[in-house]
Design a protein around this motif. Sequence first.
Motif, mmCIF file in Angstrom:
data_model
loop_
_atom_site.group_PDB
_atom_site.id
_atom_site.type_symbol
_atom_site.label_atom_id
_atom_site.label_comp_id
_atom_site.label_asym_id
_atom_site.label_seq_id
_atom_site.Cartn_x
_atom_site.Cartn_y
_atom_site.Cartn_z
ATOM 1 N N PHE A 53 0.805 -1.264 -0.023
ATOM 2 C CA PHE A 53 0.039 0.022 0.068
ATOM 3 C C PHE A 53 0.979 1.440 -0.150
ATOM 4 O O PHE A 53 0.270 2.167 0.667
ATOM 5 C CB PHE A 53 -0.852 -0.005 1.278
ATOM 6 N N ALA A 54 1.924 1.372 -0.689
ATOM 7 C CA ALA A 54 3.079 2.179 -0.724
ATOM 8 C C ALA A 54 2.474 3.511 -1.566
ATOM 9 O O ALA A 54 2.989 4.511 -1.540
ATOM 10 C CB ALA A 54 4.183 1.793 -1.204
ATOM 11 N N ASP A 55 1.554 3.154 -2.326
ATOM 12 C CA ASP A 55 1.066 4.495 -3.145
ATOM 13 C C ASP A 55 -0.229 5.058 -2.448
ATOM 14 O O ASP A 55 -0.851 5.807 -3.241
ATOM 15 C CB ASP A 55 0.520 3.859 -4.499
ATOM 16 N N LEU A 56 -0.736 4.645 -1.329
ATOM 17 C CA LEU A 56 -1.796 5.300 -0.664
ATOM 18 C C LEU A 56 -1.582 6.420 0.039
ATOM 19 O O LEU A 56 -0.428 6.424 0.938
ATOM 20 C CB LEU A 56 -2.236 4.060 0.247
ATOM 21 N N LYS A 57 -2.335 7.187 -0.042
ATOM 22 C CA LYS A 57 -2.198 8.570 0.809
ATOM 23 C C LYS A 57 -2.786 8.643 2.012
ATOM 24 O O LYS A 57 -3.873 8.170 2.100
ATOM 25 C CB LYS A 57 -2.955 9.618 -0.142
ATOM 26 N N VAL A 58 -2.121 9.010 3.159
ATOM 27 C CA VAL A 58 -2.480 8.645 4.450
ATOM 28 C C VAL A 58 -2.266 9.797 5.107
ATOM 29 O O VAL A 58 -1.300 10.701 5.087
ATOM 30 C CB VAL A 58 -1.771 7.495 5.040
ATOM 31 N N VAL A 59 -3.163 10.038 6.057
ATOM 32 C CA VAL A 59 -3.164 11.062 7.183
ATOM 33 C C VAL A 59 -3.090 10.180 8.488
ATOM 34 O O VAL A 59 -4.067 9.624 8.836
ATOM 35 C CB VAL A 59 -4.125 12.125 7.231
ATOM 36 N N VAL A 60 -2.107 10.490 9.526
ATOM 37 C CA VAL A 60 -2.125 9.897 10.671
ATOM 38 C C VAL A 60 -2.479 10.910 11.586
ATOM 39 O O VAL A 60 -1.749 11.941 11.771
ATOM 40 C CB VAL A 60 -0.773 9.272 10.941
#
Length: 569
Positions: free
Chosen positions: A450-457
Amino acid sequence: MDKFFGALGFMLANTDKIQIIWYGAVLLTMLILAVLHHRLKHYEREMKLWKKLCLIPLLITTVHYFVYVWGVDSFLRRYTPMYLTALLALLPAMCAGLKKSCKAVSVITGALSVVFAAYFFTSSTKPHNFTRKSYTKSFHAMVREMDRSYVLKEWKDIDFYALEDKYMPLVEEAEQEKDPAKLADAVTMFCNELHDNHVRVGADYDFEKYSSSFMLRDYGFSMVQLDSGEVIAVCTDAAVNELGINDGTVITKWDGEPVLQAAEKIGDCGQPVKANDEREILAELAGTGGDTVKVSFIDSTGREQTAELTALENEHTYDDALNAFLHCPEDMRELINSNFSAKMLDDKCGYLVLSAETTGSSIRDDISFYTGKSKWARELFRERLRDLRDQGMEYLVVDMRNNVGGCGPIGYELCSLLSDKDIYAMGLGVRKNGGYKRLTTQMIRSDGEFADLKVVVLTNCQCISAGDSTALCLSRLPNVTLAGITDPNGSGQITGGCCVLSGGIVSVNYPIGLTLNENDEPDIDTRADRISRDPVEVRIPLDYDAAMRIFRDKEDHELDWAVKYLENE
């Protein structure tokens, strides 16, 4: 093998050497008894004496109990493996006349002794029982022990004996007045100066009979400072509404003094990150005062007014405000039960909760901690993310607010799935001669699904320990943004030290195990300057509208912000 011996060295370094000697005495006695049994088993008279000798391990542990445990029941759990090992010595004695049974029992005794010993030596704790000392002597003993074993002494530039000189007069006053609350307050103030939320103070006395100076009053509202610098009232109740103080009313003075100056006089709350402390200190100020307090505010016409407020009984404004600000449920079980849960927030945004780094099995967590990996966690995260992707997920919010920590490698497995490159996670080390030595290194091996997934933590000032470490590792990934109103807690070392003071009134837990970054410095924890070493990359705004949504409407402003941020990205 290097990782194995490094982990082994870490375990032994954080186990009390005196307790190793005690346990070693029990094991050595049992070994001698086994050799004697082999030599004397055919001699009836000598075997009668041998059976009596089998009581020696039990006698050793009985003496140990009265020296180290008596008066602190919680320590019994720490030494249970040693005591059970001593009891095992009685089994061969009871079966000495039965040849077949004796052999089987001897094998079982040996196997269980190895298991109990392994558990004991891998449980890195150093408990100290000072309950039979006076207030002043137990306080001095605690200071001496923390000066010796507190793992961040040099990193935070702590002069324990200077702090002892500062707070000993309060301890002496508590001793003269026989006031356990004053002792607990003195110890709490002492520990707050360490600015380490892994240093925890517990108190056990009659809270109705004795009053703590840390006990907050309730005047019917709390306060928060906006990004603009204004201080406003929040979580107001009917009593102050009638006086003209409502949610959003600007507060100017507290007992005649400018409100921010009054807040500075309270001191700090012991938070590692100073900026986080400054966010919380106004809520503390809102509970500070006598039976009455004078509050100045800007009324609806724009004029400054002053009202005298009376402390209320059985109110919980401080807790309500803090829980709203942190978006934390009142019942912590609700937070833990939500761990690893996942859902879609809309047709594009996935949502994953990581509120603790634990698998639910202490043995599995311990193995993960020392090996630096958790296949169980990696596959669980993979399953959750694949399920969200199947539902149409294009971007993801990972909610780490109020993360209570646990075992770091569990959180690192989420990093593995989101990264296409190996990254440094942490090292286990030891403190020696004022410096630090890394014994073993834990890397996050990229999976990259999932390295191409945009994420906010999402994080906050209650994201601590392994949660803090996971948040830092996630922030290093190019597809991840760490965001929050406050920074993560700033406490990352491994607890295990414990001092229990006079009469069991006060207990202090503190870190003795060391985690290191790639520069062989203590990981996560702030230095004396209290500047965050794991700051959020994007600060979520706290303006008037945001405060009203958080405190008045009890909405999840941070989560809504994260979804909009990802939509715009």
